[in-house]
Design a protein around this motif. Structure first.
Motif, PDB file in Angstrom:
ATOM      1  N   ALA A 286       0.829  -1.210   0.000  1.00 57.66           N
ATOM      2  CA  ALA A 286       0.000   0.000   0.000  1.00 57.66           C
ATOM      3  C   ALA A 286       0.864   1.262   0.000  1.00 57.66           C
ATOM      4  CB  ALA A 286      -0.923  -0.003   1.211  1.00 57.66           C
ATOM      5  N   GLY A 287       2.086   1.123  -0.526  1.00 58.43           N
ATOM      6  CA  GLY A 287       2.961   2.282  -0.620  1.00 58.43           C
ATOM      7  C   GLY A 287       4.229   2.175   0.192  1.00 58.43           C
ATOM      8  N   VAL A 288       4.641   0.946   0.538  1.00 53.36           N
ATOM      9  CA  VAL A 288       5.875   0.750   1.286  1.00 53.36           C
ATOM     10  C   VAL A 288       7.064   1.034   0.366  1.00 53.36           C
ATOM     11  CG1 VAL A 288       7.303  -0.901   2.540  1.00 53.36           C
ATOM     12  CG2 VAL A 288       4.806  -0.973   2.775  1.00 53.36           C
ATOM     13  N   ARG A 289       7.955   1.902   0.818  1.00 55.34           N
ATOM     14  CA  ARG A 289       9.151   2.210   0.043  1.00 55.34           C
ATOM     15  C   ARG A 289      10.224   1.157   0.306  1.00 55.34           C
ATOM     16  NH1 ARG A 289      10.055   8.799   0.191  1.00 55.34           N
ATOM     17  NH2 ARG A 289       7.992   9.355  -0.621  1.00 55.34           N
ATOM     18  N   LEU A 290      10.853   0.691  -0.765  1.00 47.93           N
ATOM     19  CA  LEU A 290      11.839  -0.369  -0.629  1.00 47.93           C
ATOM     20  C   LEU A 290      12.852  -0.289  -1.770  1.00 47.93           C
ATOM     21  CD1 LEU A 290      10.737  -2.533  -2.958  1.00 47.93           C
ATOM     22  CD2 LEU A 290       9.103  -3.075  -1.160  1.00 47.93           C
ATOM     23  N   THR A 291      13.849  -1.131  -1.682  1.00 49.73           N
ATOM     24  CA  THR A 291      14.841  -1.294  -2.745  1.00 49.73           C
ATOM     25  C   THR A 291      14.670  -2.670  -3.344  1.00 49.73           C
ATOM     26  OG1 THR A 291      16.428   0.170  -1.668  1.00 49.73           O
ATOM     27  CG2 THR A 291      17.290  -1.346  -3.308  1.00 49.73           C
ATOM     28  N   ARG A 292      14.394  -2.723  -4.646  1.00 49.73           N
ATOM     29  CA  ARG A 292      14.239  -4.015  -5.338  1.00 49.73           C
ATOM     30  C   ARG A 292      15.603  -4.416  -5.879  1.00 49.73           C
ATOM     31  NH1 ARG A 292       8.688  -5.055  -7.324  1.00 49.73           N
ATOM     32  NH2 ARG A 292       8.689  -5.543  -5.082  1.00 49.73           N
ATOM     33  N   VAL A 293      16.177  -5.439  -5.268  1.00 53.12           N
ATOM     34  CA  VAL A 293      17.511  -5.884  -5.619  1.00 53.12           C
ATOM     35  C   VAL A 293      17.463  -6.868  -6.778  1.00 53.12           C
ATOM     36  CG1 VAL A 293      19.620  -6.942  -4.720  1.00 53.12           C
ATOM     37  CG2 VAL A 293      18.188  -5.552  -3.210  1.00 53.12           C
ATOM     38  N   ILE A 294      16.527  -7.803  -6.724  1.00 49.43           N
ATOM     39  CA  ILE A 294      16.252  -8.759  -7.808  1.00 49.43           C
ATOM     40  C   ILE A 294      14.777  -8.648  -8.136  1.00 49.43           C
ATOM     41  CG2 ILE A 294      16.184 -11.188  -8.496  1.00 49.43           C
ATOM     42  CD1 ILE A 294      18.288 -11.727  -6.332  1.00 49.43           C
ATOM     43  N   GLY A 295      14.449  -8.719  -9.422  1.00 45.38           N
ATOM     44  CA  GLY A 295      13.045  -8.676  -9.832  1.00 45.38           C
ATOM     45  C   GLY A 295      12.938  -8.027 -11.198  1.00 45.38           C
ATOM     46  N   GLY A 296      11.933  -8.441 -11.955  1.00 50.51           N
ATOM     47  CA  GLY A 296      11.767  -7.879 -13.289  1.00 50.51           C
ATOM     48  C   GLY A 296      12.318  -8.809 -14.360  1.00 50.51           C
ATOM     49  N   PRO A 297      12.635  -8.271 -15.534  1.00 51.39           N
ATOM     50  CA  PRO A 297      13.082  -9.101 -16.663  1.00 51.39           C
ATOM     51  C   PRO A 297      14.369  -9.866 -16.349  1.00 51.39           C
ATOM     52  CG  PRO A 297      12.522  -6.865 -17.389  1.00 51.39           C
ATOM     53  CD  PRO A 297      12.527  -6.844 -15.890  1.00 51.39           C
ATOM     54  N   GLY A 298      14.550 -10.988 -17.035  1.00 48.99           N
ATOM     55  CA  GLY A 298      15.775 -11.761 -16.901  1.00 48.99           C
ATOM     56  C   GLY A 298      15.857 -12.616 -15.661  1.00 48.99           C
TER      57      GLY A 298
END
Length: 282
Positions: free
Chosen positions: A20-32
């Motif tokens: 619901a709007g938690v700020r974070l750092t996406r280290v792995i995720g998305g294409p590939g």
């Protein structure tokens, strides 16, 4: 001559928002995602500003994988459709197997102070994706820990720590992906060569300080992706903390749509229909 694992990439995480709007750092995720098989996502969350986390993660679905949440600081409450209620506290771990379907929420149990931790998504093999879901909370005292003779702190969440002298079995073992999740705390001027199975995908995420990985300097908030053969050598100038993540690749197709991870587009469409028709957890 010692063969070292090759460094395939060193990459920073990306600022993101989830729930619901938690700020974070996406280290792995998305294409590939096949590059990280059997891992699908790694998020780091950490803030002393309640506006960054207070809205939490209201009820939402998952299918086809496992989630591992490791809380460094703070308190988060889990509730799910199976009736499980758990309080994740500083140093604790939540291991959830979504399999055919889980609907759960993860909400802060605090209105101020630091909330900091990680969530890792681990894929399930095709034969287990529609199996029975499961959930387990590990209190901090249930997570195996040791301090090596050289002063390195080890938190063994999954897999096994082995530096050739001291060994420690992790809290969780999984037969198909054989995951390792170790939190390593290196004091200044420390070195370590953890033993890892040949063929495992290996990653390191430096979340405090700086580290040398096979002689290559790696700064804070950087993910290192390594080859699947050879030894691993870690060294610290100053104190450093790093997550060691390793697993046996499944080598199966990965098709993801939000919180659903299956092997084909048709299976994703079925998951969407099941969720729409209230049959995801049936």
């Amino acid at each position: 001559m010692t063969q070292l694992r090759s460094i395939l990439a060193i990459q920073p995480g990306q600022a993101a928002s989830d729930g619901a709007g938690v700020r974070l750092t996406r280290v792995i995720g998305g294409p590939g995602l096949e590059r990280f098989d059997p891992f699908l996502m790694l998020d780091e969350f950490g803030s002393d500003n309640p506006d960054d986390y207070i809205a939490g993660f209201p009820p939402h679905p998952h299918r086809g994988f496992e989630t591992i949440t490791y809380m460094i600081e703070g308190r988060m409450r889990h509730e799910d459709h199976m009736g499980n209620v758990g309080l994740l506290q500083s140093g604790g771990v939540q291991w959830m197997t979504a399999a055919r379907g889980v609907i759960h929420s993860e909400m802060p149990e605090q209105e101020e102070g630091v909330m900091r931790g990680f969530q890792l998504w681990l894929n399930l093999p095709a034969r287990d994706k529609l199996g029975d879901p499961g959930y387990r909370d590990f209190a901090p005292a249930e997570i195996p820990r040791l301090t090596t003779s050289s002063g390195i702190g080890v938190v063994a969440i999954a897999g096994r720590f082995d530096d050739g002298q001291e060994q420690l079995e992790g809290a969780v073992q999984r037969p198909h992906t054989e995951p390792y999740l170790l939190d390593l705390h290196l004091p200044a001027e420390a070195s370590l060569s953890p033993c890892l199975p040949e063929g495992h995908r290996v990653m390191l995420y430096v979340y405090e300080g700086e580290l040398e990985v096979n002689g290559e300097p790696v700064g804070q908030s950087r993910l290192v992706r390594l080859s699947d053969q050879g030894e691993l050598q870690l060294a610290s100038g100053g104190a450093a903390k790093v997550l060691l993540i390793a697993g046996k690749p499944l080598g199966e197709p990965i098709v993801q749509y939000g919180p659903f991870v299956m092997n084909s587009r048709e299976e994703i469409e079925q998951a969407l229909r099941d969720f729409r028709d209230d049959r995801l957890t049936a």
